[in-house]
Design a protein around this motif. Sequence first.
Motif, PDB file in Angstrom:
ATOM      1  N   SER A 203      45.265  51.080  42.871  1.00  0.00           N
ATOM      2  CA  SER A 203      44.293  51.692  41.958  1.00  0.00           C
ATOM      3  C   SER A 203      43.627  50.665  41.047  1.00  0.00           C
ATOM      4  N   THR A 206      40.679  49.115  42.572  1.00  0.00           N
ATOM      5  CA  THR A 206      39.533  50.030  42.560  1.00  0.00           C
ATOM      6  C   THR A 206      38.892  50.070  41.181  1.00  0.00           C
ATOM      7  N   GLU A 209      36.807  47.015  40.464  1.00  0.00           N
ATOM      8  CA  GLU A 209      35.514  47.078  41.153  1.00  0.00           C
ATOM      9  C   GLU A 209      34.552  47.994  40.403  1.00  0.00           C
ATOM     10  N   ARG A 210      35.059  49.111  39.909  1.00  0.00           N
ATOM     11  CA  ARG A 210      34.215  50.029  39.140  1.00  0.00           C
ATOM     12  C   ARG A 210      33.759  49.371  37.837  1.00  0.00           C
TER      13      ARG A 210
END
Length: 350
Positions: A203, A206, A209-210
């Motif tokens: 997570s 992720t 990246e966000r």
Amino acid sequence: MVEDTTDLKRTEAMLRASEKRYRQLFQSAPIAMIEWDVSMLKTYIETLHASGIDDLAAYLTQHPGQVRHCWSLIRTVDYNQAFLELMGIAGRNKPVDAFLPTDADNFMRMAREVILMAAEGKTAVEREETLVTTIGERKTVIGKSMAVSGHEETLSRVAIALVDISKRKKAEAALRESERRFREQAFRDGLTGLYNQRYLYRSLATWIERARAGDMPLSLIFMDLDRFKTVVDTHGHLNGSRAIQKVAQTINGCLAPPAFAVAYAGDEFVVVMPESTLPQALEKAAEIRSRMADTVYVLGQGVEVRLQASFGVATYPQHATDLNGLIAAADHALFAVKATGKNAIGRFRA
């Protein structure tokens, strides 16, 4: 003339016999069966078309009351015992309308679709529908309809078979929920119920990246219980595990999504704070530290302990720009706190 009359009588006798067999099969069928007379609806739709209404779908949208009116034109011809049981009906008080109750949310959609199919002459239809019985029980059924032979033009007799698939649907839902729980458990720590390292690494990548895509910060708090070995040596491993569980509850109680806590290893925890700046993460670490200081942790057999922790904080992209770098920066900040006295909060310093 005599031969013609004889042939006619023979044909009529065959039709009566055929109708009798049909009725016997209809009534004895193990699945729910209902027969509708849709001829009045068909005639009404033809009248609408004759009056210049070419787009029936648009007409029903503009005049929603017409959906219920059209539905009221459908009449019940017959139904079998299995239908009564499906719908929870006691006795055979024969309904005169279409009698296919659904919940309020589904009724208008379903009725509209049936009306439009009748307008197009589509009687051989199979669909899944949710019904509500006379006792308020929701049931999912597969319905299959077709015009009875010889009535295709008038639609005066349309037979509908209803197969109850509610149990299958519930079993499928239970299976999906079981699979969801299994996947969830794969990312949960068995002792604390917090997320585990596997979830952290998946997570966090992720979220970084966000953060990069949205030009937003992301902060990490790495914390470790101070002198926890003393607790284990004094009160035993079982109480040590209980202490970790209760600290996990304290941490989790301080967080609101999208922030989440991870049982990292032993008495180490990680808190991931998406969209949070360094000052916000330092404030959150202070809140957890204060909550722990105010808590007396009651373990087994009347054992009570007070616990404290050290905290290291790092922020993306200020201190690191990738997953491993951010974890290492927070761990470095924690190590520095541990080296200078514990029970404190430190930020990463290169």
